[in-house]
Design an enzyme around this catalytic site. Structure first.
Site, mmCIF file in Angstrom:
data_model
loop_
_atom_site.group_PDB
_atom_site.id
_atom_site.type_symbol
_atom_site.label_atom_id
_atom_site.label_comp_id
_atom_site.label_asym_id
_atom_site.label_seq_id
_atom_site.Cartn_x
_atom_site.Cartn_y
_atom_site.Cartn_z
ATOM 1 N N CYS A 179 0.849 -1.188 0.000
ATOM 2 C CA CYS A 179 0.000 0.000 0.000
ATOM 3 C C CYS A 179 0.887 1.241 0.000
ATOM 4 C CB CYS A 179 -0.898 -0.010 1.236
ATOM 5 S SG CYS A 179 -1.919 1.474 1.403
ATOM 6 N N CYS A 232 -5.093 0.492 6.551
ATOM 7 C CA CYS A 232 -5.365 1.943 6.659
ATOM 8 C C CYS A 232 -6.668 2.372 5.991
ATOM 9 C CB CYS A 232 -4.195 2.740 6.101
ATOM 10 S SG CYS A 232 -4.009 2.674 4.304
ATOM 11 N N CYS A 273 -8.602 -5.664 -9.690
ATOM 12 C CA CYS A 273 -8.238 -4.594 -10.613
ATOM 13 C C CYS A 273 -7.803 -3.410 -9.755
ATOM 14 C CB CYS A 273 -9.459 -4.263 -11.474
ATOM 15 S SG CYS A 273 -9.168 -3.022 -12.715
#
Length: 135
Positions: A48, A100, A122
């Site tokens: 991330c 998060c 996706c």
């Protein structure tokens, strides 16, 4: 929902570029075929971009030719959170970082890709950061 990493909106705005903020914190979508990782074949782990949590691996990445990086499974089941998304007059499943809460993209099923899960995560390139394998 509470997350392990929670920050005030002003802090997210300071830490992320305006494009990263729009996608990660406001669920925007980067334009198709423009993302950094759309066609990447580099082996490694995708994390991330907002908090660094490990989300996907290159082993689960496949060519879907949809314009965004596609994965057939997250690195760990609890790495992502799936949320019903009824925006834009459709019912889709949004994919968020479980650590998060940042928006990553959407997951689709039953499209017929020859993958082990028949799922296509996706994911916006701008939501991810690739750490290439050593060696």
């Amino acid at each position: 929902m509470s997350y392990d990493v929670e920050k005030p909106d002003e802090q997210w705005r300071e830490e992320l570029t305006s494009s990263e903020y729009a996608v990660l914190r406001r669920a925007a979508t980067e334009p198709a075929f423009t993302g950094e990782y759309t066609d990447t074949k580099t082996k490694g782990v995708y994390s991330c971009r907002a908090c660094g949590a490990e989300l996907f691996t290159s082993e689960a990445k496949f060519d879907s030719h949809c314009g965004w990086p596609s994965f057939f499974d997250p690195k760990d089941t609890d790495a992502v959170e799936l949320v019903e998304d009824r925006t834009h007059g459709m019912v889709r499943t949004e994919v968020r970082c479980a650590r998060c809460g940042s928006h990553l993209g959407h997951v689709f099923e039953g499209e017929g890709y020859p993958t082990p899960t028949d799922q296509r995560y996706c994911i916006n390139s701008i939501s991810l950061r690739l750490a290439p394998d050593e060696g």
